[in-house]
Motif scaffolding. Structure first.
Motif, PDB file in Angstrom:
ATOM      1  N   HIS A 260       0.838  -1.208   0.000  1.00  0.00           N
ATOM      2  CA  HIS A 260       0.000   0.000   0.000  1.00  0.00           C
ATOM      3  C   HIS A 260       0.872   1.256   0.000  1.00  0.00           C
ATOM      4  N   PHE A 261       1.932   1.237   0.771  1.00  0.00           N
ATOM      5  CA  PHE A 261       2.841   2.387   0.818  1.00  0.00           C
ATOM      6  C   PHE A 261       3.472   2.629  -0.551  1.00  0.00           C
ATOM      7  N   ILE A 262       3.931   1.566  -1.185  1.00  0.00           N
ATOM      8  CA  ILE A 262       4.572   1.701  -2.492  1.00  0.00           C
ATOM      9  C   ILE A 262       3.576   2.231  -3.521  1.00  0.00           C
ATOM     10  N   ARG A 263       2.339   1.767  -3.470  1.00  0.00           N
ATOM     11  CA  ARG A 263       1.313   2.279  -4.392  1.00  0.00           C
ATOM     12  C   ARG A 263       1.053   3.762  -4.173  1.00  0.00           C
ATOM     13  N   ARG A 264       1.098   4.211  -2.917  1.00  0.00           N
ATOM     14  CA  ARG A 264       0.851   5.628  -2.626  1.00  0.00           C
ATOM     15  C   ARG A 264       1.993   6.522  -3.090  1.00  0.00           C
ATOM     16  N   MET A 265       3.158   5.945  -3.316  1.00  0.00           N
ATOM     17  CA  MET A 265       4.298   6.728  -3.790  1.00  0.00           C
ATOM     18  C   MET A 265       4.266   6.967  -5.298  1.00  0.00           C
ATOM     19  N   ARG A 266       3.534   6.160  -6.034  1.00  0.00           N
ATOM     20  CA  ARG A 266       3.538   6.247  -7.494  1.00  0.00           C
ATOM     21  C   ARG A 266       3.169   7.628  -8.012  1.00  0.00           C
ATOM     22  N   MET A 267       2.124   8.203  -7.459  1.00  0.00           N
ATOM     23  CA  MET A 267       1.653   9.482  -7.968  1.00  0.00           C
ATOM     24  C   MET A 267       2.689  10.581  -7.773  1.00  0.00           C
ATOM     25  N   SER A 268       3.342  10.604  -6.637  1.00  0.00           N
ATOM     26  CA  SER A 268       4.327  11.660  -6.420  1.00  0.00           C
ATOM     27  C   SER A 268       5.570  11.446  -7.281  1.00  0.00           C
ATOM     28  N   ILE A 269       5.923  10.206  -7.539  1.00  0.00           N
ATOM     29  CA  ILE A 269       7.046   9.950  -8.439  1.00  0.00           C
ATOM     30  C   ILE A 269       6.687  10.416  -9.851  1.00  0.00           C
ATOM     31  N   MET A 270       5.448  10.201 -10.260  1.00  0.00           N
ATOM     32  CA  MET A 270       5.005  10.688 -11.564  1.00  0.00           C
ATOM     33  C   MET A 270       5.052  12.218 -11.607  1.00  0.00           C
ATOM     34  N   GLY A 271       4.606  12.882 -10.547  1.00  0.00           N
ATOM     35  CA  GLY A 271       4.656  14.339 -10.489  1.00  0.00           C
ATOM     36  C   GLY A 271       6.073  14.862 -10.561  1.00  0.00           C
ATOM     37  N   ARG A 272       6.973  14.229  -9.837  1.00  0.00           N
ATOM     38  CA  ARG A 272       8.388  14.627  -9.886  1.00  0.00           C
ATOM     39  C   ARG A 272       8.959  14.415 -11.285  1.00  0.00           C
ATOM     40  N   GLY A 273       8.508  13.365 -11.956  1.00  0.00           N
ATOM     41  CA  GLY A 273       8.956  13.113 -13.327  1.00  0.00           C
ATOM     42  C   GLY A 273       8.520  14.219 -14.282  1.00  0.00           C
ATOM     43  N   PHE A 274       7.266  14.667 -14.141  1.00  0.00           N
ATOM     44  CA  PHE A 274       6.780  15.775 -14.977  1.00  0.00           C
ATOM     45  C   PHE A 274       7.586  17.043 -14.724  1.00  0.00           C
ATOM     46  N   VAL A 275       7.810  17.334 -13.459  1.00  0.00           N
ATOM     47  CA  VAL A 275       8.566  18.542 -13.107  1.00  0.00           C
ATOM     48  C   VAL A 275       9.989  18.447 -13.657  1.00  0.00           C
ATOM     49  N   PHE A 276      10.616  17.305 -13.473  1.00  0.00           N
ATOM     50  CA  PHE A 276      11.982  17.102 -13.970  1.00  0.00           C
ATOM     51  C   PHE A 276      12.034  17.263 -15.487  1.00  0.00           C
ATOM     52  N   LEU A 277      11.090  16.632 -16.184  1.00  0.00           N
ATOM     53  CA  LEU A 277      11.048  16.734 -17.642  1.00  0.00           C
ATOM     54  C   LEU A 277      10.846  18.189 -18.074  1.00  0.00           C
ATOM     55  N   GLY A 278       9.974  18.908 -17.380  1.00  0.00           N
ATOM     56  CA  GLY A 278       9.781  20.327 -17.682  1.00  0.00           C
ATOM     57  C   GLY A 278      11.058  21.120 -17.474  1.00  0.00           C
ATOM     58  N   GLY A 279      11.799  20.819 -16.425  1.00  0.00           N
ATOM     59  CA  GLY A 279      13.068  21.502 -16.179  1.00  0.00           C
ATOM     60  C   GLY A 279      14.098  21.205 -17.243  1.00  0.00           C
ATOM     61  N   VAL A 280      14.187  19.946 -17.650  1.00  0.00           N
ATOM     62  CA  VAL A 280      15.134  19.570 -18.701  1.00  0.00           C
ATOM     63  C   VAL A 280      14.763  20.249 -20.013  1.00  0.00           C
ATOM     64  N   MET A 281      13.473  20.236 -20.340  1.00  0.00           N
ATOM     65  CA  MET A 281      13.030  20.873 -21.579  1.00  0.00           C
ATOM     66  C   MET A 281      13.263  22.381 -21.538  1.00  0.00           C
ATOM     67  N   LEU A 282      13.064  22.987 -20.384  1.00  0.00           N
ATOM     68  CA  LEU A 282      13.328  24.418 -20.239  1.00  0.00           C
ATOM     69  C   LEU A 282      14.808  24.713 -20.411  1.00  0.00           C
ATOM     70  N   PHE A 283      15.639  23.812 -19.939  1.00  0.00           N
ATOM     71  CA  PHE A 283      17.085  23.977 -20.074  1.00  0.00           C
ATOM     72  C   PHE A 283      17.521  23.848 -21.535  1.00  0.00           C
ATOM     73  N   ILE A 284      16.908  22.905 -22.247  1.00  0.00           N
ATOM     74  CA  ILE A 284      17.291  22.634 -23.636  1.00  0.00           C
ATOM     75  C   ILE A 284      16.776  23.706 -24.588  1.00  0.00           C
ATOM     76  N   SER A 285      15.487  24.021 -24.488  1.00  0.00           N
ATOM     77  CA  SER A 285      14.900  24.905 -25.484  1.00  0.00           C
ATOM     78  C   SER A 285      13.916  25.865 -24.831  1.00  0.00           C
ATOM     79  N   HIS A 286      14.209  27.132 -24.941  1.00  0.00           N
ATOM     80  CA  HIS A 286      13.314  28.166 -24.445  1.00  0.00           C
ATOM     81  C   HIS A 286      13.305  29.364 -25.384  1.00  0.00           C
ATOM     82  N   ASP A 287      13.683  29.109 -26.654  1.00  0.00           N
ATOM     83  CA  ASP A 287      13.832  30.189 -27.600  1.00  0.00           C
ATOM     84  C   ASP A 287      12.509  30.688 -28.179  1.00  0.00           C
ATOM     85  N   THR A 288      11.463  29.890 -28.093  1.00  0.00           N
ATOM     86  CA  THR A 288      10.164  30.356 -28.580  1.00  0.00           C
ATOM     87  C   THR A 288       9.178  30.384 -27.425  1.00  0.00           C
TER      88      THR A 288
END
Length: 176
Positions: free
Chosen positions: A113-141
């Motif tokens: 149950h604990f591991i299942r409850r962690m999934r959503m926050s790991i997904m949220g951290r993944g979105f944030v991380f991906l947004g940060g990487v994309m912001l680092f790579i390309s922000h020209d437009t």
């Protein structure tokens, strides 16, 4: 003011609100934990303690995300590297707790149950991380910046939802 700064300025009310919500919910989490302080550290409640620690880490992550984007006039690399470092450094605690829970053979039902409850926050951290990487790579437009900000926004909301859900479980003292 260049196009990037205009996009960030448009998002600042959201991030001000996000920082306030993160700080408020972290404070309320302390109240929820203090309702049953003795029970949290008993052997039978080890996963509730892990969940409380993980929920606090999610709220601190949200607080830091909001605080970084409140800083005015910064370069895209500042925002991107702040996000990336915050997520990477913020994953050490949850990763340790996930590993502890995975190895915990004494509390197998509650561990799942604990591991299942962690999934959503790991997904949220993944979105944030991906947004940060994309912001680092390309922000020209403007479109690229907006897409990156939507990823960061989505990840922040997923983190908040996960933290609120976990806080509710902690208040109710549910183990399953």
């Amino acid at each position: 003011m260049d196009a990037f700064q205009q996009h960030i300025a448009a998002w600042q009310p959201f991030f001000i609100t996000l920082a306030g919500i993160g700080a408020t919910l972290a404070g309320l989490l302390f109240v929820a934990i203090s309702l049953h302080p003795v029970d949290k550290y008993g052997e039978a409640k080890v996963n509730l303690r892990r969940l409380a620690e993980h929920t606090f880490a999610d709220l601190v992550q949200v607080l830091f995300l909001g605080m970084f984007f409140i800083a005015p006039g910064q370069l895209p690399s500042f925002y991107a590297s702040s996000i990336i470092l915050t997520v990477i450094l913020g994953m050490s605690g949850p990763a340790r707790r996930l590993l502890e829970a995975w190895r915990d053979r004494d509390h197998t039902v509650h561990r799942e149950h604990f591991i299942r409850r962690m999934r959503m926050s790991i997904m949220g951290r993944g979105f944030v991380f991906l947004g940060g990487v994309m912001l680092f790579i390309s922000h020209d437009t403007g479109a690229a910046t907006e897409q990156d900000m939507i990823l960061i926004f989505s990840g922040s909301l997923v983190l908040l939802i996960a933290a609120m859900r976990n806080a509710w479980f902690l208040i109710l003292q549910e183990e399953t």
